[in-house]
Design an enzyme around this catalytic site. Structure first.
Site, PDB file in Angstrom:
ATOM      1  N   SER A 161      -9.843 -15.171  -1.810  1.00 41.90           N
ATOM      2  CA  SER A 161      -9.856 -13.737  -2.044  1.00 41.90           C
ATOM      3  C   SER A 161     -11.239 -13.265  -2.467  1.00 41.90           C
ATOM      4  CB  SER A 161      -8.819 -13.423  -3.120  1.00 41.90           C
ATOM      5  OG  SER A 161      -9.079 -12.173  -3.698  1.00 41.90           O
ATOM      6  N   HIS A 172       0.844  -1.202   0.000  1.00 45.32           N
ATOM      7  CA  HIS A 172       0.000   0.000   0.000  1.00 45.32           C
ATOM      8  C   HIS A 172       0.878   1.252   0.000  1.00 45.32           C
ATOM      9  CE1 HIS A 172      -2.855   2.925   1.862  1.00 45.32           C
ATOM     10  NE2 HIS A 172      -3.747   2.236   1.168  1.00 45.32           N
TER      11      HIS A 172
HETATM   12  C1  LIG Z   1      -6.463  -0.055   2.824  1.00 48.89           C
HETATM   13  C2  LIG Z   1      -5.123  -0.603   3.051  1.00 48.89           C
HETATM   14  C3  LIG Z   1      -4.212   0.030   3.902  1.00 48.89           C
HETATM   15  C4  LIG Z   1      -4.511   1.355   4.540  1.00 48.89           C
HETATM   16  O1  LIG Z   1      -5.553   1.256   5.438  1.00 48.89           O
HETATM   17  P1  LIG Z   1      -6.433   2.530   5.864  1.00 48.89           P
HETATM   18  O2  LIG Z   1      -7.368   1.926   6.840  1.00 48.89           O
HETATM   19  O3  LIG Z   1      -7.069   3.065   4.629  1.00 48.89           O
HETATM   20  O4  LIG Z   1      -5.498   3.523   6.484  1.00 48.89           O
HETATM   21  C5  LIG Z   1      -2.996  -0.567   4.117  1.00 48.89           C
HETATM   22  N1  LIG Z   1      -2.681  -1.699   3.512  1.00 48.89           N
HETATM   23  C6  LIG Z   1      -3.516  -2.350   2.695  1.00 48.89           C
HETATM   24  C7  LIG Z   1      -3.091  -3.647   2.072  1.00 48.89           C
HETATM   25  C8  LIG Z   1      -4.766  -1.811   2.416  1.00 48.89           C
HETATM   26  O5  LIG Z   1      -5.584  -2.438   1.562  1.00 48.89           O
END
Ligand SMILES: *Cc1c(COP(=O)(O)O)cnc(C)c1O
Length: 386
Positions: A320, A120
């Site tokens: 998934s 992310h």
């Molecule tokens: C959505 C997501 C995040 C971030 O999470 P938030 O709750 O939006 O801050 C981090 N890692 C992955 C894999 C995600 O899908």
């Protein structure tokens, strides 16, 4: 009820409520089956779970007893030892990742951070905030970590500790890195290490599914974070991070002003989000979450099959709820709120989504497929004419 707004502003509020009611939202992982009306009136009160969840602050407007119940539930799901567990309700998955990397860096101040190209975008920011040297690891086409590439990257730093962020359900393809394989590679090189599992969407479903994918504390992760507004379906963004208390003890000092310990990234923390996490846990429980996860996987299977039958390129990682599809035209991506990257989009079959949503999207897709065939014919005619 007192009305403080004038008619123009009331109208704006009504408009927002109307806009929010749409369910043509297929591309982002937020559960649709949300109903928190039983806790609505809490918005008349301050609820601030400031500081460490295990130490009550001086003031009493907090819900730390509920937070401890929530942490204990998720610590069970993620198999943290009963006598060695700790965690808190975060502002979201991003804070959970920052916390995990921060804890890893606290244990190993000169560590290299490792994560993949599928991580992310917030992970890179966390590495930047912590000012850690890092290695970007390649992935297989599925989005899962390329373990040979990790092995080579760790080999370039044989004398440095490693803090590895494992994607447990990557953002675009819901790919899962394997924590046991990562740990084996780190042990092969004999480097000290810390592993954080970023399980924002997939953590809860994976913890309830068999065969078990290796990602939790018992599998060797040192910390795990999830988002509260994704699979669980809190209407307020939040998250949960779980670790061992023996690891966490390296952080935080006692703050006399608030009468608790400063072990969390943020100071004041959203107590309303804590109550929502508690409410969701009570409402669904383990069995309810399992049922919702199964429904999501089944719907994803249906969507994948229907898309393929319609001649549209679609695939999905095992266990998934994300169906990766070849980019539909921009107009459809806008209408159905589909994220796109390198020519691929995805549909995330979250709890609350039904076949009706998939069928409506497919109907739309068919209307755009036909003109494309016409274009194809025209090109062929031109070729023939030339
Ligand atoms: C959505 C997501 C995040 C971030 O999470 P938030 O709750 O939006 O801050 C981090 N890692 C992955 C894999 C995600 O899908």
């Amino acid at each position: 009820m007192t009305n403080y707004l004038n008619s123009v502003d009331s109208q704006r509020l009504r408009q927002l409520k109307d806009d929010l009611r749409t369910d043509m939202r297929l591309g982002y992982p937020m559960a649709l089956d949300i109903d928190y009306s039983e806790v609505n009136d809490l918005f008349r009160h301050h609820i601030n779970n400031i500081g460490d969840p295990y130490i009550d602050p001086i003031f009493d407007c907090h819900a730390k007893d509920m937070e401890r119940e929530v942490i204990s539930f998720y610590a069970d799901l993620f198999r943290a030892p009963v006598d060695d567990r700790w965690g808190y309700v975060t502002s979201g998955g991003t804070e959970g990742d920052l916390f995990g990397l921060y804890l890893g860096r606290t244990l190993y101040p000169d560590a290299i951070a490792y994560h993949t190209t599928a991580s992310h975008y917030g992970v890179m920011k966390a590495v930047d905030i912590l000012n850690m040297p890092s290695e970007l690891v390649a992935t297989a086409p599925s989005g899962e970590m390329d373990y040979d590439d990790l092995r080579q990257a760790v080999g370039r730093h044989p004398n440095k500790a490693a803090v590895v962020l494992a994607n447990i359900g990557s953002t675009m393809t819901e790919a899962k890195d394997n924590v046991v394989r990562i740990k084996e590679i780190l042990q092969e090189h004999g480097v000290s290490h810390y592993i954080h599992s970023d399980a924002a969407l997939a953590g809860v479903p994976l913890s309830l599914m068999r065969p078990h994918h290796p990602f939790d504390i018992a599998d060797g992760a040192d910390s795990i974070s999830i988002s509260g507004h994704k699979f669980i379906g809190s209407p307020v963004p939040c998250g949960i991070v779980i670790t061992r208390s023996s690891v966490r003890e390296r952080l935080g000092k006692s703050i006399s002003y608030i009468g608790t310990q400063d072990t969390t990234i943020t100071g004041s923390r959203a107590g309303h989000a804590v109550v929502m996490m508690w409410y969701a846990m009570k409402r669904w429980g383990r069995e309810g979450f399992k049922k919702r996860a199964k429904q999501s996987f089944e719907l994803a299977e249906y969507a994948e099959a229907q898309l393929r039958a319609a001649g549209w390129d679609a695939w999905r990682n095992p266990q998934s709820m994300t169906v990766v599809i070849k980019d539909p035209p921009a107009s459809l991506r806008k209408k159905w709120q589909l994220a796109s990257q390198d020519g691929w989009s995805h549909i995330v079959c979250v709890p609350g989504m039904t076949r009706r949503h998939i069928d409506a999207f497919l109907a739309d897709l068919k209307t755009v497929q036909e003109p494309q065939e016409t274009v194809q014919l025209m090109v062929n005619t031109e070729v023939i004419a030339a």
